[in-house]
Design a protein around this motif. Structure first.
Motif, PDB file in Angstrom:
ATOM      1  N   GLU A  31       0.835  -1.201   0.000  1.00 42.15           N
ATOM      2  CA  GLU A  31       0.000   0.000   0.000  1.00 42.15           C
ATOM      3  C   GLU A  31       0.873   1.256   0.000  1.00 42.15           C
ATOM      4  O   GLU A  31       1.967   1.275   0.548  1.00 42.15           O
ATOM      5  N   ILE A  33       0.915   5.064   1.258  1.00 43.66           N
ATOM      6  CA  ILE A  33       0.282   5.989   2.192  1.00 43.66           C
ATOM      7  C   ILE A  33       0.996   7.325   2.121  1.00 43.66           C
ATOM      8  O   ILE A  33       2.219   7.396   2.263  1.00 43.66           O
ATOM      9  N   ASP A 198      -2.725   5.435  -2.138  1.00 42.42           N
ATOM     10  CA  ASP A 198      -3.974   4.698  -1.922  1.00 42.42           C
ATOM     11  C   ASP A 198      -4.805   5.374  -0.838  1.00 42.42           C
ATOM     12  O   ASP A 198      -6.030   5.416  -0.906  1.00 42.42           O
ATOM     13  N   ARG A 199      -4.094   5.884   0.199  1.00 39.68           N
ATOM     14  CA  ARG A 199      -4.761   6.615   1.276  1.00 39.68           C
ATOM     15  C   ARG A 199      -3.889   7.787   1.705  1.00 39.68           C
ATOM     16  O   ARG A 199      -2.665   7.720   1.620  1.00 39.68           O
ATOM     17  N   VAL A 213      -8.413   9.947   7.596  1.00 41.80           N
ATOM     18  CA  VAL A 213      -7.740   9.087   6.628  1.00 41.80           C
ATOM     19  C   VAL A 213      -8.616   9.068   5.376  1.00 41.80           C
ATOM     20  O   VAL A 213      -9.773   8.629   5.425  1.00 41.80           O
ATOM     21  N   VAL A 214      -8.074   9.577   4.279  1.00 44.07           N
ATOM     22  CA  VAL A 214      -8.845   9.758   3.046  1.00 44.07           C
ATOM     23  C   VAL A 214      -8.399   8.726   2.013  1.00 44.07           C
ATOM     24  O   VAL A 214      -7.210   8.650   1.683  1.00 44.07           O
ATOM     25  N   SER A 215      -9.329   7.958   1.504  1.00 41.60           N
ATOM     26  CA  SER A 215      -9.019   6.930   0.502  1.00 41.60           C
ATOM     27  C   SER A 215      -9.134   7.493  -0.907  1.00 41.60           C
ATOM     28  O   SER A 215      -9.953   8.387  -1.175  1.00 41.60           O
ATOM     29  N   VAL A 216      -8.317   6.939  -1.809  1.00 42.47           N
ATOM     30  CA  VAL A 216      -8.388   7.273  -3.235  1.00 42.47           C
ATOM     31  C   VAL A 216      -8.764   5.972  -3.952  1.00 42.47           C
ATOM     32  O   VAL A 216      -7.907   5.129  -4.218  1.00 42.47           O
ATOM     33  N   PRO A 217     -10.051   5.769  -4.258  1.00 46.21           N
ATOM     34  CA  PRO A 217     -10.528   4.478  -4.755  1.00 46.21           C
ATOM     35  C   PRO A 217     -10.313   4.275  -6.252  1.00 46.21           C
ATOM     36  O   PRO A 217     -11.237   3.924  -6.997  1.00 46.21           O
TER      37      PRO A 217
END
Length: 253
Positions: A31, A33, A198-199, A213-217
């Motif tokens: 991942e 980050i 990713d986040r 915590v912000v996700s990028v989908p």
């Protein structure tokens, strides 16, 4: 093989002053980050704790089954700084070999990895003969040369102009699809973080704490056209809003 990172109740204080409020985060193997926030908010402090360059006041870090100290001793970590940590009297290929010598492990063939990083024909050049973008590629190649499980990157593209920064970021995103790593990436640049990660961990000003915590989908690697995607616009706007309209200390984010 990339390793997972577990950050459990990690904080740092100097006397009565908090540099970093407690952080809890589980990072999956492979991942990416990004740590985003204003200067002095604890981003680099957290990175240094994961790198075992600074001790936490509370909590612990696990990299796979190892403590941060064990991971450092086993050379599971690669560290990339703001300024290329190249030796001015050495050739590019010698810088890569030097990292392998220190790590005691040859992960990738130096000439091959430099060629894949767009530096074929430049292997024997010294720092003064290379552009800023080339130097940062050498810096990243050196950090990855012994094939670490984790890359820790402290504003690695900040010395580059905007166009070169985007170019190197897109290149790095593609490289990670070929050589997967778990990445912890410090940046002030919101667009860069959303493009690569990713986040995102969005930090408040000092004393640093995680606002969200912000996700990028969207799968990586991402095409440059993602910058015009409504999802990109929405996520960058949301992160800017978090940073501009900060939640007061003691209230929920």
């Amino acid at each position: 093989m990339a390793a997972a990172i577990s950050i459990r109740n990690v904080s740092r204080r100097f006397g009565e002053t908090w540099a970093l409020r407690p952080v809890d985060l589980e990072i999956a193997a492979g991942e990416f980050i990004a740590l985003v926030g204003p200067s002095g908010c604890g981003k680099t402090t957290l990175l240094r704790i994961v790198a075992d360059l600074q001790a936490p006041s509370t909590g612990e870090v696990r990299i796979g089954a190892d403590t941060a100290a064990e991971a450092r001793r086993k050379r599971l970590l690669g560290l990339v700084s703001q300024r290329p940590a190249v030796l001015p009297w050495k050739r590019a290929i010698d810088d890569v070999r030097f990292t392998q010598k220190i790590a005691g492990r040859v992960g990738f063939d130096p000439a091959k990895v430099l060629g894949e990083f767009g530096l074929a024909g430049h292997e024997n050049k010294r720092a003064r003969q290379l552009s800023g973008g080339m130097l940062q590629r050498v810096n990243i190649a050196s950090a990855m040369a012994h094939d670490p499980s984790v890359l820790l990157m402290d504003e690695p593209f900040s010395a580059l102009d905007e166009m070169k920064r985007e170019e190197i970021g897109e290149w790095f995103d593609r490289e990670l699809s070929l050589r997967p790593k778990t990445v912890l990436f410090v940046t002030h640049h919101i667009d860069e973080a959303v493009m690569l990660a990713d986040r995102l961990l969005v930090f408040s000003p000092a004393p640093g704490r995680v606002l969200e915590v912000v996700s990028v989908p969207v799968p990586r690697p991402r095409d440059p056209s993602f910058r015009q995607d409504p999802r990109f616009v929405a996520i960058t706007g949301h992160v800017r809003n978090l940073l501009m309209h900060r939640v007061p200390e003691g209230r929920a984010a």
